[in-house]
Design an enzyme around this catalytic site. Sequence first.
Site, PDB file in Angstrom:
ATOM      1  N   GLU A 145       0.823  -1.207   0.000  1.00 29.54           N
ATOM      2  CA  GLU A 145       0.000   0.000   0.000  1.00 29.54           C
ATOM      3  C   GLU A 145       0.852   1.250   0.000  1.00 29.54           C
ATOM      4  O   GLU A 145       1.969   1.271   0.512  1.00 29.54           O
ATOM      5  CB  GLU A 145      -0.964   0.005   1.180  1.00 29.54           C
ATOM      6  CG  GLU A 145      -0.303  -0.030   2.524  1.00 29.54           C
ATOM      7  CD  GLU A 145      -1.316   0.058   3.656  1.00 29.54           C
ATOM      8  OE1 GLU A 145      -2.256  -0.743   3.651  1.00 29.54           O
ATOM      9  OE2 GLU A 145      -1.151   0.912   4.525  1.00 29.54           O
ATOM     10  N   SER A 168      10.715   6.090  15.251  1.00 32.24           N
ATOM     11  CA  SER A 168       9.424   5.921  15.929  1.00 32.24           C
ATOM     12  C   SER A 168       9.683   5.434  17.351  1.00 32.24           C
ATOM     13  O   SER A 168      10.005   4.270  17.568  1.00 32.24           O
ATOM     14  CB  SER A 168       8.567   4.902  15.179  1.00 32.24           C
ATOM     15  OG  SER A 168       8.282   5.376  13.889  1.00 32.24           O
ATOM     16  N   LEU A 169       9.545   6.330  18.317  1.00 31.42           N
ATOM     17  CA  LEU A 169       9.817   5.952  19.712  1.00 31.42           C
ATOM     18  C   LEU A 169       8.556   5.445  20.407  1.00 31.42           C
ATOM     19  O   LEU A 169       8.543   4.398  21.023  1.00 31.42           O
ATOM     20  CB  LEU A 169      10.375   7.145  20.493  1.00 31.42           C
ATOM     21  CG  LEU A 169      11.842   7.502  20.284  1.00 31.42           C
ATOM     22  CD1 LEU A 169      12.292   8.530  21.314  1.00 31.42           C
ATOM     23  CD2 LEU A 169      12.752   6.276  20.354  1.00 31.42           C
ATOM     24  N   CYS A 199      -0.462  -1.304  15.734  1.00 29.16           N
ATOM     25  CA  CYS A 199      -0.359  -1.139  14.276  1.00 29.16           C
ATOM     26  C   CYS A 199      -1.071  -2.279  13.550  1.00 29.16           C
ATOM     27  O   CYS A 199      -0.825  -3.455  13.833  1.00 29.16           O
ATOM     28  CB  CYS A 199       1.116  -1.103  13.891  1.00 29.16           C
ATOM     29  SG  CYS A 199       1.390  -1.255  12.118  1.00 29.16           S
ATOM     30  N   SER A 254      11.954   5.828   7.808  1.00 28.66           N
ATOM     31  CA  SER A 254      11.536   5.739   9.210  1.00 28.66           C
ATOM     32  C   SER A 254      11.904   4.366   9.748  1.00 28.66           C
ATOM     33  O   SER A 254      11.944   3.379   9.006  1.00 28.66           O
ATOM     34  CB  SER A 254      10.038   5.988   9.345  1.00 28.66           C
ATOM     35  OG  SER A 254       9.327   4.808   9.105  1.00 28.66           O
ATOM     36  N   CYS A 311       4.352  -4.285  16.362  1.00 28.20           N
ATOM     37  CA  CYS A 311       3.981  -3.190  17.256  1.00 28.20           C
ATOM     38  C   CYS A 311       2.487  -3.337  17.568  1.00 28.20           C
ATOM     39  O   CYS A 311       1.679  -3.551  16.661  1.00 28.20           O
ATOM     40  CB  CYS A 311       4.263  -1.838  16.612  1.00 28.20           C
ATOM     41  SG  CYS A 311       5.991  -1.645  16.143  1.00 28.20           S
ATOM     42  N   CYS A 315       3.749   8.209   0.801  1.00 27.09           N
ATOM     43  CA  CYS A 315       4.146   7.278   1.856  1.00 27.09           C
ATOM     44  C   CYS A 315       4.180   5.884   1.234  1.00 27.09           C
ATOM     45  O   CYS A 315       3.183   5.420   0.676  1.00 27.09           O
ATOM     46  CB  CYS A 315       3.114   7.359   2.975  1.00 27.09           C
ATOM     47  SG  CYS A 315       3.370   6.167   4.281  1.00 27.09           S
ATOM     48  N   ASN A 364      -4.840   5.931  15.034  1.00 27.81           N
ATOM     49  CA  ASN A 364      -5.997   5.489  14.256  1.00 27.81           C
ATOM     50  C   ASN A 364      -6.347   4.111  14.811  1.00 27.81           C
ATOM     51  O   ASN A 364      -5.522   3.198  14.711  1.00 27.81           O
ATOM     52  CB  ASN A 364      -5.627   5.358  12.776  1.00 27.81           C
ATOM     53  CG  ASN A 364      -6.342   6.370  11.909  1.00 27.81           C
ATOM     54  OD1 ASN A 364      -7.137   7.175  12.380  1.00 27.81           O
ATOM     55  ND2 ASN A 364      -6.053   6.330  10.629  1.00 27.81           N
ATOM     56  N   GLY A 399       5.814  -2.112   6.858  1.00 28.87           N
ATOM     57  CA  GLY A 399       7.149  -2.683   6.964  1.00 28.87           C
ATOM     58  C   GLY A 399       8.156  -1.818   7.696  1.00 28.87           C
ATOM     59  O   GLY A 399       7.978  -0.620   7.859  1.00 28.87           O
ATOM     60  N   CYS A 404      -1.334   3.283   8.973  1.00 33.15           N
ATOM     61  CA  CYS A 404      -0.418   2.247   8.524  1.00 33.15           C
ATOM     62  C   CYS A 404      -1.081   0.872   8.494  1.00 33.15           C
ATOM     63  O   CYS A 404      -1.569   0.380   9.487  1.00 33.15           O
ATOM     64  CB  CYS A 404       0.764   2.252   9.498  1.00 33.15           C
ATOM     65  SG  CYS A 404       1.858   0.904   9.343  1.00 33.15           S
ATOM     66  N   CYS A 422       4.581  -6.948   8.184  1.00 30.43           N
ATOM     67  CA  CYS A 422       5.722  -6.510   8.996  1.00 30.43           C
ATOM     68  C   CYS A 422       5.903  -7.478  10.153  1.00 30.43           C
ATOM     69  O   CYS A 422       4.931  -7.956  10.734  1.00 30.43           O
ATOM     70  CB  CYS A 422       5.482  -5.099   9.533  1.00 30.43           C
ATOM     71  SG  CYS A 422       6.896  -4.445  10.436  1.00 30.43           S
TER      72      CYS A 422
END
Length: 352
Positions: free
Chosen positions: A83, A211-212, A110, A188, A107, A96, A287, A158, A330, A103
């Site tokens: 995507e 990304s923390l 996500c 990223s 996380c 993006c 989201n 990913g 994402c 992935c």
Amino acid sequence: MLYTVDPDHLASVCPDEPPYRARQLREWLYRHPVLETQQMTNLPGSLRDRLELWPFELEADQSADGGRTRKWLFRTGDGAAIEAVLMGYPDRTTLCISSQAGCAMACTFCATGQFGFERHLEAGEITAQVAFAKAFLDEYGMPNSPHRLTNVVFMGMGEPLANYTHVRESLHRMIDLMGMSARAITVSTVGFVPGMRRLADEPWKVNLAVSLHAADDELRSSLVPLNERYSLAEVIEASRHYFKVKGRRISIEWTLIDGTNDSVDQARKLAEIAHDLRAHVNVIALNPTPLSADLPPSADRVAVFMDELRYEGVNATLRDTRGQDIDAACGQLRVHSEGTPIRIDRAVLEAR
Ligand code: SF4
């Protein structure tokens, strides 16, 4: 599928043609991307008919925000989902892109992570997303935005640095063949430290976004399992190294989750890290995803978090959740997609 052919070996797809055909093809693929081979006007008709341009089909094409957000779901021949989201702003047009189908980082908040890992994308499949957006903008433009692609961010599906070889090759094609500025590209990472260090050794000054999502190891490990392998201190050290070597300001990405990482205490700890790295902080409210009960904080809580960052003197931006009505977070488009793949042609895009 021309984008999956090594750009230096394009002669292999037209062995009976004179040598300059490969150069012409390369120009079309990387300098002036088009949506269909029929638009490659200086190639013989028989060759245009025979060549297959894209390594995927367009399965879904959604638009939102008055046409300033465009989301594409591509499907490869082996069934992998890719995507990409194109977002128009008054001063830039940002794409993006995805670097993997699925992935493995898992996380918790996500959608992509929740659905697991399918496979790495090849360099050609990554570059083709960029070429498609360029060709699309060239044909159709975007309302109230530049009609050309100005920025690319590796923030789709990913972990780019876990697919290093292919991502590196795609960077080479974007920068050296397409002529994009390295400064217009952002890679990223969720903290894949070996990849961060390798990227620092590359010749290009691409931007690095880290990304923390949490400012201490205990909380971070509960959201980002990779933190068990590379601790926050290691991620910060690799970020510092990148900044030192490249002189490019790091950005820290932070997805705000209600009752989880939206406290004033987390904001203060984040501020310390941001000061230490001289980083810019991008905050985005979550989201919601189908397989998790996590929710975005209320507008009031978001405001308190942002106020605390600014009170601490942090350079911070609250990002809008672009295209929320088309599942633009994402990895979410694939969750809802169904139906028959559509061939990439003008009819599909003009039907919008
Ligand atoms: S947030 Fe990024 S790294 Fe984490 S699971 Fe999702 S796609 Fe992978």
